[in-house]
Design a protein around this motif. Structure first.
Motif, mmCIF file in Angstrom:
data_model
loop_
_atom_site.group_PDB
_atom_site.id
_atom_site.type_symbol
_atom_site.label_atom_id
_atom_site.label_comp_id
_atom_site.label_asym_id
_atom_site.label_seq_id
_atom_site.Cartn_x
_atom_site.Cartn_y
_atom_site.Cartn_z
ATOM 1 N N TRP A 70 0.842 -1.454 -0.302
ATOM 2 C CA TRP A 70 0.182 0.147 0.141
ATOM 3 C C TRP A 70 1.011 1.513 -0.376
ATOM 4 C CZ3 TRP A 70 -0.518 3.537 3.874
ATOM 5 C CH2 TRP A 70 -1.236 4.543 3.862
ATOM 6 N N ILE A 71 1.765 0.993 0.556
ATOM 7 C CA ILE A 71 2.472 2.669 0.755
ATOM 8 C C ILE A 71 3.460 2.803 -0.419
ATOM 9 C CG2 ILE A 71 4.958 3.410 1.784
ATOM 10 C CD1 ILE A 71 4.521 2.093 4.653
ATOM 11 N N ILE A 72 3.841 1.750 -0.902
ATOM 12 C CA ILE A 72 4.493 1.951 -2.680
ATOM 13 C C ILE A 72 3.222 2.514 -3.708
ATOM 14 C CG2 ILE A 72 5.362 0.372 -4.347
ATOM 15 C CD1 ILE A 72 6.470 -1.663 -2.368
ATOM 16 N N CYS A 73 2.295 2.053 -3.288
ATOM 17 C CA CYS A 73 0.720 2.344 -4.287
ATOM 18 C C CYS A 73 0.869 3.572 -3.853
ATOM 19 C CB CYS A 73 -0.387 1.269 -4.028
ATOM 20 S SG CYS A 73 -1.261 1.468 -5.051
ATOM 21 N N THR A 74 0.879 4.048 -2.478
ATOM 22 C CA THR A 74 0.725 5.517 -2.591
ATOM 23 C C THR A 74 1.401 7.026 -3.137
ATOM 24 O OG1 THR A 74 -0.760 4.993 -0.466
ATOM 25 C CG2 THR A 74 0.234 6.860 -0.657
ATOM 26 N N VAL A 75 2.881 6.074 -2.863
ATOM 27 C CA VAL A 75 4.234 6.593 -2.881
ATOM 28 C C VAL A 75 4.152 7.408 -4.987
ATOM 29 C CG1 VAL A 75 6.986 6.741 -3.054
ATOM 30 C CG2 VAL A 75 5.368 6.344 -1.152
ATOM 31 N N VAL A 76 3.659 5.796 -5.428
ATOM 32 C CA VAL A 76 3.876 5.977 -7.070
ATOM 33 C C VAL A 76 2.788 6.610 -7.843
ATOM 34 C CG1 VAL A 76 3.710 4.528 -8.852
ATOM 35 C CG2 VAL A 76 5.285 3.409 -7.094
ATOM 36 N N SER A 77 2.075 6.736 -6.599
ATOM 37 C CA SER A 77 0.422 7.804 -7.403
ATOM 38 C C SER A 77 0.175 9.372 -6.767
ATOM 39 C CB SER A 77 -0.521 6.546 -7.058
ATOM 40 O OG SER A 77 -0.889 6.955 -5.739
ATOM 41 N N GLY A 78 1.318 9.030 -6.271
ATOM 42 C CA GLY A 78 1.360 10.914 -5.654
ATOM 43 C C GLY A 78 2.618 11.481 -6.113
ATOM 44 N N LYS A 147 -12.068 3.700 -8.386
ATOM 45 C CA LYS A 147 -12.330 4.176 -9.898
ATOM 46 C C LYS A 147 -11.083 4.059 -10.616
ATOM 47 C CE LYS A 147 -15.620 8.199 -8.288
ATOM 48 N NZ LYS A 147 -15.776 9.500 -7.695
ATOM 49 N N TRP A 148 -10.597 3.299 -11.540
ATOM 50 C CA TRP A 148 -9.770 2.684 -11.978
ATOM 51 C C TRP A 148 -9.321 3.994 -12.606
ATOM 52 C CZ3 TRP A 148 -7.137 -1.128 -9.935
ATOM 53 C CH2 TRP A 148 -8.163 -1.557 -8.908
ATOM 54 N N ALA A 149 -9.961 4.605 -13.590
ATOM 55 C CA ALA A 149 -9.528 5.244 -14.255
ATOM 56 C C ALA A 149 -8.427 6.270 -14.013
ATOM 57 C CB ALA A 149 -10.646 6.177 -15.419
ATOM 58 N N HIS A 150 -9.258 6.791 -12.628
ATOM 59 C CA HIS A 150 -8.420 8.224 -12.100
ATOM 60 C C HIS A 150 -7.327 7.436 -11.163
ATOM 61 C CE1 HIS A 150 -12.752 9.381 -12.626
ATOM 62 N NE2 HIS A 150 -12.069 10.364 -13.140
ATOM 63 N N SER A 151 -6.903 6.196 -11.536
ATOM 64 C CA SER A 151 -5.496 5.814 -10.451
ATOM 65 C C SER A 151 -4.761 6.212 -11.389
ATOM 66 C CB SER A 151 -5.653 4.251 -10.407
ATOM 67 O OG SER A 151 -4.867 4.168 -9.549
ATOM 68 N N ASN A 152 -4.005 6.416 -10.383
ATOM 69 C CA ASN A 152 -2.201 6.774 -10.669
ATOM 70 C C ASN A 152 -1.230 5.704 -10.601
ATOM 71 O OD1 ASN A 152 -3.018 9.691 -11.845
ATOM 72 N ND2 ASN A 152 -2.668 10.230 -10.134
ATOM 73 N N SER A 153 -1.752 5.057 -10.301
ATOM 74 C CA SER A 153 -0.680 3.432 -10.058
ATOM 75 C C SER A 153 -1.431 2.295 -9.901
ATOM 76 C CB SER A 153 -0.246 3.591 -8.693
ATOM 77 O OG SER A 153 -0.840 3.407 -7.427
ATOM 78 N N THR A 154 -2.715 2.601 -11.551
ATOM 79 C CA THR A 154 -3.043 1.545 -11.591
ATOM 80 C C THR A 154 -3.224 0.055 -11.316
ATOM 81 O OG1 THR A 154 -4.750 2.415 -13.170
ATOM 82 C CG2 THR A 154 -4.562 -0.078 -13.126
ATOM 83 N N THR A 155 -1.668 -0.383 -11.869
ATOM 84 C CA THR A 155 -0.359 -1.165 -11.085
ATOM 85 C C THR A 155 -0.200 -2.082 -10.369
ATOM 86 O OG1 THR A 155 0.544 -1.726 -13.688
ATOM 87 C CG2 THR A 155 1.742 -2.972 -11.869
ATOM 88 N N ALA A 156 0.119 -1.159 -9.032
ATOM 89 C CA ALA A 156 -0.068 -1.190 -8.060
ATOM 90 C C ALA A 156 -0.740 -2.117 -7.400
ATOM 91 C CB ALA A 156 0.918 0.181 -7.611
ATOM 92 N N SER A 157 -2.311 -0.641 -7.409
ATOM 93 C CA SER A 157 -3.802 -1.117 -6.676
ATOM 94 C C SER A 157 -3.433 -2.528 -7.297
ATOM 95 C CB SER A 157 -4.352 -0.405 -7.728
ATOM 96 O OG SER A 157 -4.002 1.147 -7.254
ATOM 97 N N VAL A 158 -3.500 -3.228 -9.110
ATOM 98 C CA VAL A 158 -3.900 -4.214 -8.980
ATOM 99 C C VAL A 158 -2.979 -5.086 -8.336
ATOM 100 C CG1 VAL A 158 -3.744 -5.995 -10.565
ATOM 101 C CG2 VAL A 158 -4.614 -3.924 -11.095
#
Length: 461
Positions: A70-78, A147-158
């Motif tokens: 989750w931390i990686i996902c948040t940092v990547v999308s931030g 909302k996958w379309a608004h995510s900046n880190s789709t891969t990390a979220s998946v």
């Protein structure tokens, strides 16, 4: 009364021979060779079983791993505003835009699992079913609501969703296929032993048993106490009568101890020289045999060569027994509690724990003897009671039947020894004897290897 211990070389040279072999003391601890699946499922002293502890560690790892993803996902999308991303994930949480709920879900799963499987100690799959099913339903719902379309880190979220899904099912698999079956097997193991003990427990235990020739073998008592949470058979152990040919209420005399040692010596001779020994283990020139001998049960005999002179062997095993803990890892302490004469004494032996603490420390009280025979020696012991060493709650009092070391030269120069060792012991406690029997041969090999290693270290000094 006794002879100064520093004079033992003269005693070794001057002691008159005897016509038969003698016996020796049991100074080791015997770890029950329990099947690994049973060991993993056993709960010792109220602690969690090894399988359940590993399951809890696995669940904690799942939470930490999910948190890391989750931390990686948040940092990547931030991007450049990482702090803003964390605020949106946690403070401004929304199921459609935040993945922080996956972390909360993992923590909740850990809390419920800990509550049921650590504190309540339940042995049922229902809670892991609830946590796994709940996680699965939430993740499936999350896939549609996010909302996958608004995510900046789709891969990390998946990856985060897949990891949470896989880890929850991994927990269910491990509990249902590893933890519960092993604990059930351990309970069946204990139940089987209770059934085997039932006929014995139906009658009051005797303080001594009769040998084939009708003479009495006096057994030390078992004990109950603080350490016995590891092992408990539920039986009531009667007080052992004091060794005395006249009156059980009288304390034994030195003559009584010598008589018992001599009688045990003859019994050990008969056992060692008997036929029908079965080979249990062969390791090079070392051979271990076994044989069922009434009334003691299964006994073991070792035969092999030790790179020490007979005199040094008897020196180490008898005269320097109090130093044995320095080289023998199975011995915690040996103390001579009474010197009878130059050929007899009484020793209190405390063995170390075994089987990862499953088998608690045993103690033995043995009358010991050594004699010279031809160009070799014999050294032996048998279990007794002694007023200076009552049964204590800290240790389970083991029983030792007539036991023997036969120490003869193996070459013309007398620099090596042909050693015969009769092992005759009952560790008491709740561990079934047939399981202990499975590994006594291994323990005997370890004992001899420790003696050889010690002799090699002395030779290099």
């Amino acid at each position: 009364m006794g002879t100064n211990r520093s004079n033992y070389p003269q005693l070794l040279q001057n002691q008159s021979g005897i016509s038969h072999s003698s016996y020796g003391s049991v100074n080791g601890n015997y770890s029950a060779a329990i099947e690994p699946s049973i060991m993993e499922g056993l709960s010792v002293e109220g602690r969690l079983s090894m399988a359940r502890r590993f399951f809890i560690l696995l669940t904690i790892f799942d939470v930490l791993f999910t948190f890391l993803i989750w931390i990686i996902c948040t940092v990547v999308s931030g991007g450049d505003s990482i702090n803003a991303s964390f605020r949106n994930e946690v403070i401004n949480y929304n199921i459609a835009t935040s993945m922080f709920d996956i972390v909360v879900l993992a923590v909740a799963r850990l809390f419920l699992i800990a509550l049921v499987y650590i504190f309540l100690r339940l042995s049922h799959w229902w809670m892991i079913f609830v946590t796994t099913a709940g996680t699965t339903v939430f993740i499936i719902a999350k896939v549609f609501l996010y909302k996958w379309a608004h995510s900046n880190s789709t891969t990390a979220s998946v990856v985060l969703l897949l990891c949470s899904f896989i880890l929850s099912w991994g927990e269910a698999w491990f509990l249902d296929f590893r933890v519960l079956p092993r604990e059930s097997k351990a309970l069946s193991f204990l139940a089987k032993y209770d059934e085997e003990q039932a006929p014995v427990l139906a009658h009051p235990p005797l303080s001594r048993s009769q040998s084939e020739d009708g003479s009495a073998f006096y057994s030390p008592p078992g004990s109950d106490g603080e350490d016995n949470g590891k092992e408990h058979d539920g039986s009531t152990v009667s007080e052992v009568e004091w060794l005395s040919p006249k009156n059980s209420k009288e304390l034994p005399t030195e003559r009584d101890y010598r008589r018992l040692a001599d009688e045990a010596l003859q019994k050990a001779i008969v056992i060692i020289e008997a036929d029908d020994w079965k080979k249990e283990k062969i390791n090079g020139s070392d051979i271990i045999y076994s044989k069922v001998v009434p009334p003691y049960g299964k006994v073991f005999k070792f035969e092999g060569i030790v790179p020490l002179s007979p005199r040094k062997v008897v020196d180490i095993l008898y005269f320097k027994c109090e130093e044995m803990h320095k080289w023998n890892p199975t011995v915690k302490r040996i103390k001579i509690i009474q010197k009878i004469d130059e050929y007899h004494d009484i020793a209190h032996v405390i063995a170390t724990e075994g089987a990862a603490g499953l088998v608690s420390s045993r103690d033995f009280v043995n009358v010991r003897i050594w004699k010279k025979k031809d160009s070799g020696y014999v050294h032996g012991s048998v279990g007794i009671t002694h007023p200076n060493v009552p049964v204590k709650a800290k240790y389970v009092r083991g029983e030792q039947g007539p036991t023997a070391y036969i120490i003869n030269p193996a070459d013309e120069n007398g620099e090596t020894t042909k050693l015969q060792w009769l092992l005759n012991t009952n560790l008491k406690g709740w561990i079934p004897q047939y399981l202990i029997d499975q590994t006594l041969s291994i323990v005997m090999m370890e004992y001899i290897n420790a003696l050889r290693k010690f002799s090699a270290s002395k030779a290099n000094v």
